[in-house]
Motif scaffolding. Structure first.
Motif, short mmCIF file in Angstrom:
data_model
loop_
_atom_site.label_atom_id
_atom_site.label_comp_id
_atom_site.label_asym_id
_atom_site.label_seq_id
_atom_site.Cartn_x
_atom_site.Cartn_y
_atom_site.Cartn_z
N ILE A 153 -3.98 -0.58 4.66
CA ILE A 153 -3.86 -1.83 5.41
C ILE A 153 -4.52 -2.95 4.61
CG2 ILE A 153 -4.37 -2.99 7.57
CD1 ILE A 153 -2.48 -0.61 7.87
N HIS A 154 -3.69 -3.88 4.12
CA HIS A 154 -4.19 -4.93 3.22
C HIS A 154 -4.60 -6.22 3.93
CE1 HIS A 154 -2.58 -2.48 -0.08
NE2 HIS A 154 -3.28 -3.25 -0.89
N SER A 155 -4.32 -6.34 5.22
CA SER A 155 -4.66 -7.57 5.93
C SER A 155 -4.72 -7.31 7.43
CB SER A 155 -3.62 -8.66 5.65
OG SER A 155 -2.38 -8.34 6.25
N ALA A 156 -5.33 -8.24 8.15
CA ALA A 156 -5.37 -8.11 9.61
C ALA A 156 -3.97 -8.19 10.19
CB ALA A 156 -6.26 -9.21 10.19
N ARG A 157 -3.14 -9.03 9.64
CA ARG A 157 -1.78 -9.15 10.13
C ARG A 157 -1.01 -7.84 9.95
NH1 ARG A 157 2.82 -13.23 7.81
NH2 ARG A 157 4.29 -13.07 9.53
N ALA A 158 -1.21 -7.19 8.79
CA ALA A 158 -0.56 -5.90 8.54
C ALA A 158 -1.10 -4.84 9.49
CB ALA A 158 -0.77 -5.48 7.09
N GLY A 159 -2.41 -4.88 9.75
CA GLY A 159 -3.00 -3.91 10.67
C GLY A 159 -2.41 -4.00 12.06
N ALA A 160 -2.24 -5.23 12.56
CA ALA A 160 -1.68 -5.42 13.89
C ALA A 160 -0.23 -4.97 13.95
CB ALA A 160 -1.80 -6.89 14.28
N ARG A 161 0.55 -5.26 12.91
CA ARG A 161 1.97 -4.88 12.94
C ARG A 161 2.13 -3.37 12.77
NH1 ARG A 161 7.16 -5.83 9.55
NH2 ARG A 161 8.66 -5.59 11.23
N PHE A 162 1.33 -2.77 11.90
CA PHE A 162 1.43 -1.32 11.72
C PHE A 162 1.09 -0.60 13.02
CE2 PHE A 162 -0.22 2.85 10.36
CZ PHE A 162 0.92 3.33 9.72
N ALA A 163 0.12 -1.12 13.75
CA ALA A 163 -0.25 -0.51 15.01
C ALA A 163 0.92 -0.50 15.99
CB ALA A 163 -1.44 -1.25 15.62
N GLN A 164 1.77 -1.51 15.91
CA GLN A 164 2.94 -1.59 16.79
C GLN A 164 4.02 -0.59 16.38
OE1 GLN A 164 4.06 -5.70 16.34
NE2 GLN A 164 2.67 -6.42 17.92
N LEU A 165 4.06 -0.26 15.09
CA LEU A 165 5.15 0.57 14.56
C LEU A 165 4.78 2.04 14.41
CD1 LEU A 165 6.45 -1.84 11.77
CD2 LEU A 165 7.54 -1.37 13.96
N ALA A 166 3.50 2.36 14.51
CA ALA A 166 3.06 3.73 14.30
C ALA A 166 3.44 4.64 15.46
CB ALA A 166 1.55 3.77 14.09
N GLY A 167 3.76 5.90 15.13
CA GLY A 167 4.03 6.90 16.15
C GLY A 167 2.73 7.46 16.69
N ASP A 168 2.52 8.74 16.52
CA ASP A 168 1.32 9.41 17.00
C ASP A 168 0.13 9.02 16.11
OD1 ASP A 168 -0.66 11.04 17.95
OD2 ASP A 168 0.38 12.93 17.54
N ARG A 169 -0.75 8.16 16.63
CA ARG A 169 -1.89 7.69 15.82
C ARG A 169 -2.84 8.81 15.45
NH1 ARG A 169 -3.92 1.79 18.09
NH2 ARG A 169 -1.85 0.80 18.23
N ALA A 170 -2.87 9.87 16.22
CA ALA A 170 -3.77 10.98 15.94
C ALA A 170 -3.39 11.73 14.67
CB ALA A 170 -3.79 11.95 17.13
N ARG A 171 -2.22 11.42 14.12
CA ARG A 171 -1.76 12.07 12.88
C ARG A 171 -1.75 11.10 11.70
NH1 ARG A 171 0.92 16.69 12.87
NH2 ARG A 171 2.59 15.96 11.49
N ILE A 172 -2.35 9.92 11.88
CA ILE A 172 -2.35 8.90 10.83
C ILE A 172 -3.78 8.39 10.61
CG2 ILE A 172 -1.49 6.65 10.07
CD1 ILE A 172 0.96 7.11 11.85
#
Length: 224
Positions: A153-172
Motif C-alpha cells: 500500500i503506497h498511499s492512504a488513497r490506495a489503502g482505502a480503495r484496496f479495502a473496498q476491493l479485497a475479499g477475505d481480509r483474514a487471508r491478506i
C-alpha cells in the motif's frame, strides 16, 4: 505467497522487477493510472528551485524549469529528474520535509513543488513553496483481490480503495508505506505493518518478510 503491487505504472513494473529478483511472485494490479494535468506556462524566474516528491512530478514537469536547482525525495525521483533534463539535482534523505529542509539550508527562499492532485503540502521555515499540480491518479477498474497474499500500500488513497476491493481480509497481509496508509486500509487483515522508511524499497523489503515469513513479522516492532 503472492505479492500484490498496486502502485501506478511505470513504478509498478519497476517494483515487480525488483520483487522477482528477490524471489517473490508479484502480481501487478495498479489501482490508479497517472495522467498529466495541463496548466499555464511557468515563469521560472519567479523561483530559485524545484521540489520533487515523486518521479511522476519529474515526468510531467512543465517546460522551462530544468535550469533550476532541483531537490528530489529519494534516488528514483532524482533519477527521473535527471532524465527530464534537470542538471543540478540534490537528493533528500527520506521525505518531502527533509528535502525542503535541504532547500532552506541551501538558502532557497522561493521554490516550486511539482506535485500530484492528491498531495501533502510541504512546508519549510524560511522557504515560500508554491504548489503546481502536474499529474493526477485516476482509478482503474479492478475486480476482487483474494489471498493468500501480501499487498503493498503506497498511499492512504490506495489503502482505502484496496479495502473496498479485497475479499477475505483474514487471508491478506498489508505492508503500508506510512501510518496514514495503514490506517486508511482499516482493520481485519491477517497482518498489517508499516515500512521502516517511506520509500518503495523499504516497503518492498517489508512485503518480502510477510511473503517469506508469514504474519509473525508484525512482532518485530512495526506491527499495527
Amino acid at each position: 505467497m503472492k505479492l500484490i503491487i498496486l502502485r501506478p505504472e511505470p513504478g509498478a513494473s519497476e517494483t515487480a522487477a525488483r520483487a522477482r529478483a528477490m524471489g517473490l511472485d508479484p502480481v501487478v494490479a495498479p489501482l490508479f493510472a497517472i495522467t498529466a494535468v495541463a496548466g499555464p506556462p511557468v515563469d521560472s524566474s519567479r523561483f530559485q528551485a524545484v521540489l520533487l516528491t515523486s518521479a511522476n512530478g519529474a515526468r510531467h514537469a512543465p517546460d522551462g524549469l530544468a535550469a533550476l536547482p532541483c531537490f528530489a525525495v529519494g534516488e528514483r525521483t532524482a533519477a527521473a529528474a535527471r532524465s527530464a533534463g534537470f542538471c543540478d539535482v540534490s537528493t533528500g534523505p527520506c521525505d518531502g520535509a527533509a528535502a525542503a529542509g535541504m532547500m532552506a539550508a541551501a538558502g532557497v527562499e522561493r521554490a516550486l513543488h511539482l506535485c500530484g492532485l492528491d498531495h501533502v503540502a510541504i512546508e519549510a521555515e524560511g522557504v515560500e513553496i508554491e504548489r503546481r499540480v502536474v499529474y493526477s491518479a485516476e482509478p482503474v477498474p479492478r475486480g476482487r483481490f483474494e489471498g493468500p497474499a501480501a499487498a503493498m500500500i503506497h498511499s492512504a488513497r490506495a489503502g482505502a480503495r484496496f479495502a473496498q476491493l479485497a475479499g477475505d481480509r483474514a487471508r491478506i497481509a498489508i505492508a503500508a508505506i506510512s501510518p496514514a496508509a495503514a490506517a486508511a486500509a482499516g482493520s481485519g487483515w491477517a497482518a498489517k505493518a508499516v515500512a521502516a522508511a517511506p520509500r518503495d524499497q523499504a516497503l518492498l523489503e517489508l512485503a518480502a518478510k510477510l511473503c517469506n515469513h508469514g504474519w509473525d513479522v508484525v512482532r518485530d516492532g512495526n506491527g499495527i
